[in-house]
Design a protein around this motif. Structure first.
Motif, mmCIF file in Angstrom:
data_model
loop_
_atom_site.group_PDB
_atom_site.id
_atom_site.type_symbol
_atom_site.label_atom_id
_atom_site.label_comp_id
_atom_site.label_asym_id
_atom_site.label_seq_id
_atom_site.Cartn_x
_atom_site.Cartn_y
_atom_site.Cartn_z
ATOM 1 N N SER A 156 -4.749 10.849 -11.765
ATOM 2 C CA SER A 156 -5.032 12.227 -11.366
ATOM 3 C C SER A 156 -5.032 13.175 -12.558
ATOM 4 N N ASP A 157 -4.271 12.862 -13.616
ATOM 5 C CA ASP A 157 -4.323 13.669 -14.836
ATOM 6 C C ASP A 157 -5.644 13.477 -15.577
ATOM 7 N N ARG A 158 -6.265 12.307 -15.417
ATOM 8 C CA ARG A 158 -7.505 12.032 -16.137
ATOM 9 C C ARG A 158 -8.738 12.422 -15.330
ATOM 10 N N TRP A 159 -8.774 12.088 -14.043
ATOM 11 C CA TRP A 159 -9.983 12.288 -13.240
ATOM 12 C C TRP A 159 -9.855 13.404 -12.206
ATOM 13 N N GLY A 160 -8.723 14.070 -12.175
ATOM 14 C CA GLY A 160 -8.540 15.128 -11.190
ATOM 15 C C GLY A 160 -7.753 14.639 -9.985
ATOM 16 N N ARG A 161 -7.393 15.588 -9.122
ATOM 17 C CA ARG A 161 -6.508 15.269 -8.001
ATOM 18 C C ARG A 161 -7.263 14.721 -6.790
ATOM 19 N N ARG A 162 -8.456 15.223 -6.554
ATOM 20 C CA ARG A 162 -9.138 15.003 -5.278
ATOM 21 C C ARG A 162 -9.605 13.549 -5.077
ATOM 22 N N GLY A 163 -10.290 12.974 -6.078
ATOM 23 C CA GLY A 163 -10.827 11.622 -5.934
ATOM 24 C C GLY A 163 -9.770 10.562 -5.682
ATOM 25 N N PRO A 164 -8.737 10.448 -6.560
ATOM 26 C CA PRO A 164 -7.691 9.451 -6.308
ATOM 27 C C PRO A 164 -6.977 9.651 -4.980
ATOM 28 N N LEU A 165 -6.827 10.912 -4.563
ATOM 29 C CA LEU A 165 -6.160 11.185 -3.290
ATOM 30 C C LEU A 165 -6.960 10.641 -2.115
ATOM 31 N N LEU A 166 -8.257 10.880 -2.099
ATOM 32 C CA LEU A 166 -9.094 10.418 -0.995
ATOM 33 C C LEU A 166 -9.142 8.886 -0.931
ATOM 34 N N VAL A 167 -9.252 8.238 -2.091
ATOM 35 C CA VAL A 167 -9.258 6.775 -2.110
ATOM 36 C C VAL A 167 -7.945 6.228 -1.553
ATOM 37 N N GLY A 168 -6.828 6.817 -1.988
ATOM 38 C CA GLY A 168 -5.530 6.358 -1.502
ATOM 39 C C GLY A 168 -5.384 6.510 0.002
ATOM 40 N N LEU A 169 -5.865 7.624 0.543
ATOM 41 C CA LEU A 169 -5.737 7.842 1.982
ATOM 42 C C LEU A 169 -6.574 6.840 2.783
ATOM 43 N N VAL A 170 -7.767 6.525 2.313
ATOM 44 C CA VAL A 170 -8.608 5.558 3.018
ATOM 45 C C VAL A 170 -7.944 4.176 3.043
ATOM 46 N N VAL A 171 -7.417 3.745 1.902
ATOM 47 C CA VAL A 171 -6.737 2.448 1.854
ATOM 48 C C VAL A 171 -5.496 2.453 2.737
ATOM 49 N N TYR A 172 -4.795 3.588 2.793
ATOM 50 C CA TYR A 172 -3.614 3.705 3.650
ATOM 51 C C TYR A 172 -3.982 3.463 5.118
ATOM 52 N N LEU A 203 -6.494 1.715 6.297
ATOM 53 C CA LEU A 203 -6.798 0.296 6.480
ATOM 54 C C LEU A 203 -5.524 -0.545 6.505
ATOM 55 N N ALA A 204 -4.578 -0.239 5.619
ATOM 56 C CA ALA A 204 -3.334 -1.008 5.568
ATOM 57 C C ALA A 204 -2.523 -0.844 6.846
ATOM 58 N N ALA A 205 -2.420 0.380 7.359
ATOM 59 C CA ALA A 205 -1.675 0.613 8.597
ATOM 60 C C ALA A 205 -2.311 -0.132 9.764
ATOM 61 N N THR A 206 -3.629 -0.158 9.794
ATOM 62 C CA THR A 206 -4.324 -0.882 10.868
ATOM 63 C C THR A 206 -4.033 -2.377 10.798
ATOM 64 N N MET A 207 -4.018 -2.923 9.582
ATOM 65 C CA MET A 207 -3.729 -4.351 9.439
ATOM 66 C C MET A 207 -2.266 -4.670 9.754
ATOM 67 N N CYS A 208 -1.346 -3.734 9.458
ATOM 68 C CA CYS A 208 0.062 -3.943 9.822
ATOM 69 C C CYS A 208 0.208 -4.130 11.332
ATOM 70 N N ALA A 209 -0.596 -3.411 12.087
ATOM 71 C CA ALA A 209 -0.516 -3.504 13.549
ATOM 72 C C ALA A 209 -0.877 -4.889 14.049
ATOM 73 N N ARG A 259 2.947 -4.012 4.224
ATOM 74 C CA ARG A 259 3.749 -2.800 4.005
ATOM 75 C C ARG A 259 3.757 -2.426 2.523
ATOM 76 N N LEU A 260 3.738 -3.423 1.646
ATOM 77 C CA LEU A 260 3.618 -3.143 0.214
ATOM 78 C C LEU A 260 2.305 -2.424 -0.073
ATOM 79 N N LEU A 261 1.206 -2.916 0.520
ATOM 80 C CA LEU A 261 -0.094 -2.260 0.335
ATOM 81 C C LEU A 261 -0.084 -0.855 0.927
ATOM 82 N N GLN A 262 0.558 -0.694 2.083
ATOM 83 C CA GLN A 262 0.653 0.620 2.698
ATOM 84 C C GLN A 262 1.396 1.597 1.790
ATOM 85 N N GLY A 263 2.466 1.109 1.160
ATOM 86 C CA GLY A 263 3.203 1.958 0.231
ATOM 87 C C GLY A 263 2.398 2.292 -1.009
#
Length: 439
Positions: free
Chosen positions: A100-116, A118-124, A136-140
């Motif tokens: 986020s210091d190199r590429w800004g806050r918005r892009g890494p945040l959106l990618v992280g939320l999308v993966v989150y 998917l991970a929560a869905t697979m935990c179910a 749960r490691l991936l979710q974290g």
């Protein structure tokens, strides 16, 4: 705003080469002004991002005994599903913060939320404890993007006492999550099993992703972004570690979270299986403690900040936690005989509430020193929280689920170590008066 805050500690973490301009460009300034004008919306979004960790863990807590039975595993293995999530959140921040210091806050945040999501869905759908731990490691790992970037955005927008107040406001919102999450988790168990809780977490992730996409613009001006790839990121973190005061507050924050997460990991078994409470009663007690944390955090932000030095409020909170931990250790160790659940509940309430004086102030005092690398600093502060949390949540199950002594011992040890770091490393009596700057 006094420039003392902007300059304190700034020289310790710069990579080789020219330093980025101390002030953001016109676009970033316009963004910052616009976000301050829509402060309630921004506060809710950042608070929602900061609430991702407590939502990911606390909504799941009432179901933890059911998970161990459903997947035919032990209580210690069940607690590893919490440790895995905490470990992921710690390691993920070390990656997302410099990104986020190199590429800004918005892009890494959106990618992280999308993966989150998917991970929560697979935990179910996890069929075994081992796979659930891995997911749960991936979710974290993915969920870490929310909390680390939320802190960095606050540093982009605010300084000094304003920043300390905003961290207290974030604590208010993120404290609502532990109040609501176990209650929601307990109610979900009335209609479905533990898998439904992860589906609800996935839905929350979808909602946060939509809000960030539509309402949270970029806050880091291109002129202030870091370069240098992995080498540059490591150089910045080396400089941050070289700042003794920053490192001290980072350690205090980490050990304070050790006390908090030992409670989070052990309390389902202590309250429900040792003292015989129902999942719903456990949820109510857990919510009451979170309410205490929220109220004290608001007393800190609305009344104490600007009137009492941040270090003094922090020291008071650490003292109260250590005293409550000492009494809890004596009670759970049988020093007063079989006194029942009430003294345990009272000690936990006092201890968790006092964290409202510790958590926002350690965050503010650490981030005040790092205007040049807010993402990396936020990553290290967050890493300390979740590394200590993962260690503490593993230790509380070391003697099995039939005694509360390990929980009390880890909490007391964490509090005492935090005090040692505060006095021995931070040395608050030598600190500059920057934290007394005008609002």
């Amino acid at each position: 705003m006094s420039q003392r805050i902007e300059e304190s500690g700034a020289g310790s973490g710069q990579p080789p080469g020219p330093r980025p301009p101390a002030r953001a460009g016109h676009d970033a300034l316009d963004t910052a002004k616009g976000l301050r004008r829509t402060g309630l919306l921004v506060t809710l979004i950042l608070g929602g991002l900061a609430a991702v960790p407590p939502l990911s863990m606390d909504m799941y807590l009432p179901a933890l005994p059911e998970v161990t039975h459903s997947l035919n595993t032990s209580a210690t293995t069940g607690q590893l599903t919490i440790s895995a999530c905490l470990t992921g959140m710690a390691l993920g921040q070390l990656v997302v913060g410099p990104m986020s210091d190199r590429w800004g806050r918005r892009g890494p945040l959106l990618v992280g939320l999308v993966v989150y999501v998917l991970a929560a869905t697979m935990c179910a759908a996890a069929p075994s404890a081992e796979l659930l731990i891995a997911l749960r490691l991936l979710q974290g790992l993915s969920g870490s993007a929310g909390i680390v970037i939320a802190r960095a955005v606050v540093r982009d927008l605010y300084d000094g006492m304003q920043m300390a107040r905003f961290f207290s406001t974030l604590l208010l919102i993120s404290s609502v999550a532990p109040i609501i999450a176990p209650v929601l988790g307990g109610q979900v168990l009335h209609f479905t099993n533990w898998r439904g809780i992860f589906l609800l977490l996935a839905a929350i992730g979808v909602a946060l992703t939509a809000l960030v996409w539509r309402r949270l613009p970029e806050t880091l001006d291109p002129q202030r972004r870091q370069s240098g790839g992995v080498r540059g990121a490591l150089w910045i973190m080396r400089g941050l570690f070289a700042d003794r005061v920053f490192t001290g507050y980072m350690l205090v924050n980490g050990f304070a979270y050790g006390a908090l997460f030992s409670y989070i990991a052990a309390s389902p078994f202590v309250i429900q299986e040792i003292y015989g409470a129902s999942p719903q009663m456990f949820s109510l007690l857990f919510g009451l403690n979170s309410l205490g944390l929220m109220v004290v955090g608001q007393i800190n932000g609305k009344i104490l900040v600007g009137r009492v030095r941040l270090d003094k409020a922090l020291g008071c909170g650490l003292t109260v936690i250590a005293l409550a931990g000492s009494v809890l250790m004596a009670v759970t160790g049988g020093l007063f005989g079989d006194v029942g659940a009430t003294p345990v509940a009272v000690c936990l309430f006092i201890m968790i509430s006092a964290l409202g004086l510790v958590l926002p102030n350690t965050n503010a005092l650490a981030m005040m020193r790092t205007p040049h690398a807010a993402g990396s600093a936020s990553a290290l502060v967050g890493m300390s929280c979740f590394v200590m949390g993962a260690i503490a949540s593993s230790l509380v199950g070391i003697a099995g689920k039939d005694t509360a002594v390990p929980m009390a011992a880890v909490q007391l040890g964490s509090a005492l170590t935090a005090i040692v770091c505060f006095l021995g490393v931070c040395r608050p009596w030598r600190s500059e008066p920057a934290q007394e700057a005008e609002h």
